[in-house]
Design a protein around this motif. Structure first.
Motif, mmCIF file in Angstrom:
data_model
loop_
_atom_site.group_PDB
_atom_site.id
_atom_site.type_symbol
_atom_site.label_atom_id
_atom_site.label_comp_id
_atom_site.label_asym_id
_atom_site.label_seq_id
_atom_site.Cartn_x
_atom_site.Cartn_y
_atom_site.Cartn_z
ATOM 1 N N ASP A 1 -7.149 3.589 -6.974
ATOM 2 C CA ASP A 1 -6.534 2.402 -6.376
ATOM 3 C C ASP A 1 -6.937 2.242 -4.927
ATOM 4 N N ILE A 2 -6.526 1.125 -4.358
ATOM 5 C CA ILE A 2 -6.769 0.866 -2.940
ATOM 6 C C ILE A 2 -5.469 0.380 -2.315
ATOM 7 N N MET A 3 -5.149 0.925 -1.130
ATOM 8 C CA MET A 3 -3.893 0.587 -0.463
ATOM 9 C C MET A 3 -4.113 0.418 1.040
ATOM 10 N N LEU A 4 -3.382 -0.552 1.600
ATOM 11 C CA LEU A 4 -3.345 -0.770 3.041
ATOM 12 C C LEU A 4 -1.939 -0.506 3.553
ATOM 13 N N ARG A 5 -1.856 0.147 4.697
ATOM 14 C CA ARG A 5 -0.597 0.235 5.430
ATOM 15 C C ARG A 5 -0.667 -0.812 6.533
ATOM 16 N N ILE A 6 0.277 -1.756 6.540
ATOM 17 C CA ILE A 6 0.191 -2.913 7.423
ATOM 18 C C ILE A 6 1.460 -3.046 8.255
ATOM 19 N N GLU A 7 1.277 -3.432 9.494
ATOM 20 C CA GLU A 7 2.364 -3.827 10.370
ATOM 21 C C GLU A 7 2.095 -5.243 10.860
ATOM 22 N N GLY A 8 3.163 -6.000 11.080
ATOM 23 C CA GLY A 8 2.993 -7.359 11.561
ATOM 24 C C GLY A 8 3.740 -8.357 10.709
ATOM 25 N N PRO A 9 3.635 -9.634 11.042
ATOM 26 C CA PRO A 9 4.430 -10.668 10.374
ATOM 27 C C PRO A 9 4.127 -10.857 8.894
ATOM 28 N N ILE A 10 2.958 -10.378 8.426
ATOM 29 C CA ILE A 10 2.669 -10.490 6.998
ATOM 30 C C ILE A 10 3.666 -9.679 6.177
#
Length: 483
Positions: free
Chosen positions: A255-264
């Protein structure tokens, strides 16, 4: 006498269902033909199958109430939805059409000020996610299609239990079919006893009612993780180990995963809230807090992004039309990985047209698929794609479950959506589309890793496939519109 009556009833049902198939405005001509072939070649079986799987609906009340929930959420916090001005300022003109279509289809417009890190592998994803759970101070919201009682599943549950015991509001939601074993497990009860709020999307508690008035295969396929409204995980991974114990012979799941911060993250929070409120309508809207930092000062590495979601209660055709807009914008490179390739023909045509106009189009599929039907259907399109100049690779080390799409090193799409008709029309899905050359470069590097671990499929190889194999693939693909 009884036999004659039953035959008459069956004939009437056959005629009525055939007329229904011919009258429906939401079916393509190939889908109508496929249904009519099944109904008249296998009349008894065909009537039963159409009754169970022919209509895409969850009931008028369900659809109406769900739309009310979405409208209420949008009115409650409109700033979460992003803005068209962000699109104009942060996305290059040649790529705006797909973002604009997405906004029209879902209500989620472009946000800026997002920051992300591509997870190295499943172990890093697990470590980072559990660390974020343990650092949560306000709330944790998760929704998974598949949640297994394995290493990842148990670690996630235990982290939620720890968080709930220290006063963090924890809500966990799973799909009624994909996570049915988890719902009946001791671990599920332990989470409930610890104060984790639990819910089941599209439950199968009354399976007879579901089979009579809806469809058992309309599922919530989303993967949502939100911590304190500020941190989110986006990608293709369910809450399960790569060894994927329910289908171990195809492991590892890649699989592929992103750890994201911000308004999204707030948009994914709103998407979670829409699913949660559908099953728990009395939950106060204010109990889904969003980060107050919705329009932050833009750091040098920020990027523009928006959520693209779809489901059987939304407008028919949203996903293939969005993908068509995204693919048609490619100027020089297009790379796609997907585990399940059962597209409508319009998408195949767009892919071929994109290759014919000189774009380097590359597609990566698993070499060994967990569905022989999907495998055969995918193979039926290989000749046409290869003839147009599309490069096709088949990944060898495991089941490539990563759903990725990159355009010109500028635009990326990742999430839960497969390039199949189930994702297009039957499942609730969530994805993120974003404009950022650095993050896209990271994802492309991962795509090239997939390619390096793959066998290339050539036109000569496909031309040499045995005649019975080609016939089998095409027979299965003929039923593709109703798979």
């Amino acid at each position: 006498m009884l036999v004659d009556i039953l035959l008459t009833i069956h004939f009437i049902l056959l005629v009525l269902i055939s007329l229904r198939v011919l009258a429906r405005h939401d079916l393509t001509a190939p889908a109508r033909l496929a249904w009519l072939v099944i109904l008249f070649l296998l009349p008894y079986f065909g009537v039963l199958v159409y009754w169970m799987f022919g209509e895409v609906h969850l009931g008028r009340n369900f659809t109406r109430e769900r739309q009310k929930i979405i409208d209420k959420l949008h009115r409650h916090r409109p700033e979460v939805l992003g803005s068209d001005m962000a699109l104009l300022h942060a996305v290059k003109p040649e790529y705006r059409a797909a973002f604009a279509y997405s906004a029209k289809a879902t209500g989620f417009q472009t946000t800026v000020g997002n920051r992300a890190e591509l997870m190295a592998d499943a172990n890093e994803t697990r470590t980072c996610m559990i660390d974020d759970f343990d650092a949560a101070t306000n709330h944790i919201h998760v929704l998974y299609y598949i949640w297994l009682v394995d290493g990842m599943g148990t670690a996630t549950a235990e982290a939620l239990i720890r968080a709930a015991k220290r006063g963090v509001t924890c809500r966990a939601m799973v799909d009624g079919m994909g996570s049915r074993k988890m719902v009946g497990s001791k671990l599920w009860q332990e989470m409930k006893d610890a104060g984790v709020q639990l819910s089941v999307a599209l439950p199968l508690t009354n399976i007879i009612k579901v089979m009579l008035f809806s469809r058992i295969d309309l599922r919530n396929h989303r993967k949502i993780t939100v911590i304190d409204g500020k941190v989110g995980y986006f990608g293709s991974r369910n809450c399960a180990d790569p060894e994927f114990r329910v289908k171990p012979k195809y492991a590892p799941w890649v699989d592929i995963m992103l750890r994201i911060e911000g308004p999204i993250v707030a948009q994914n929070q709103m998407l979670f809230a829409s699913d949660w409120l559908n099953e728990n309508p009395n939950t106060p809207l204010d109990s889904f807090p969003y980060s107050t930092d919705l329009q932050p000062n833009l750091p040098p590495n920020d990027f523009a992004a928006q959520v693209f979601s779809d489901g059987p209660t939304q407008r028919h055709g949203n996903t293939p039309q969005f993908l068509g807009a995204l693919i048609s914008q490619a100027q020089h490179t297009l790379i796609i990985s997907t585990p399940y390739f059962v597209p409508d023909y319009s998408l195949v045509s767009i892919l071929c047209a994109t290759a014919y106009r000189g774009v380097a189009v590359t597609m990566v599929f698993p070499k060994k698929n967990d569905s022989f039907i999907v495998s055969a259907t995918s193979h039926s399109y290989y000749w046409e794609l290869l003839e147009a100049g599309v490069k096709i690779y088949e990944y060898k080390p495991g089941l490539l479950h990563a759903k990725t799409l990159t355009v010109d090193g500028e635009i990326s799409l990742i999430g839960s959506t497969n390039l199949d008709l189930r994702s297009f029309h039957l499942n609730y899905e969530n994805n993120i589309v974003f404009s950022d050359n650095k993050l896209t470069a990271d994802i492309m590097e991962r795509q090239y890793q997939y390619i390096a671990d793959s066998d290339e499929v050539t036109l000569e190889e496909v031309n040499n496939w045995p005649l019975p194999y080609r016939i089998w693939n095409n027979i299965v693909a003929t039923m593709g519109p109703i798979l």
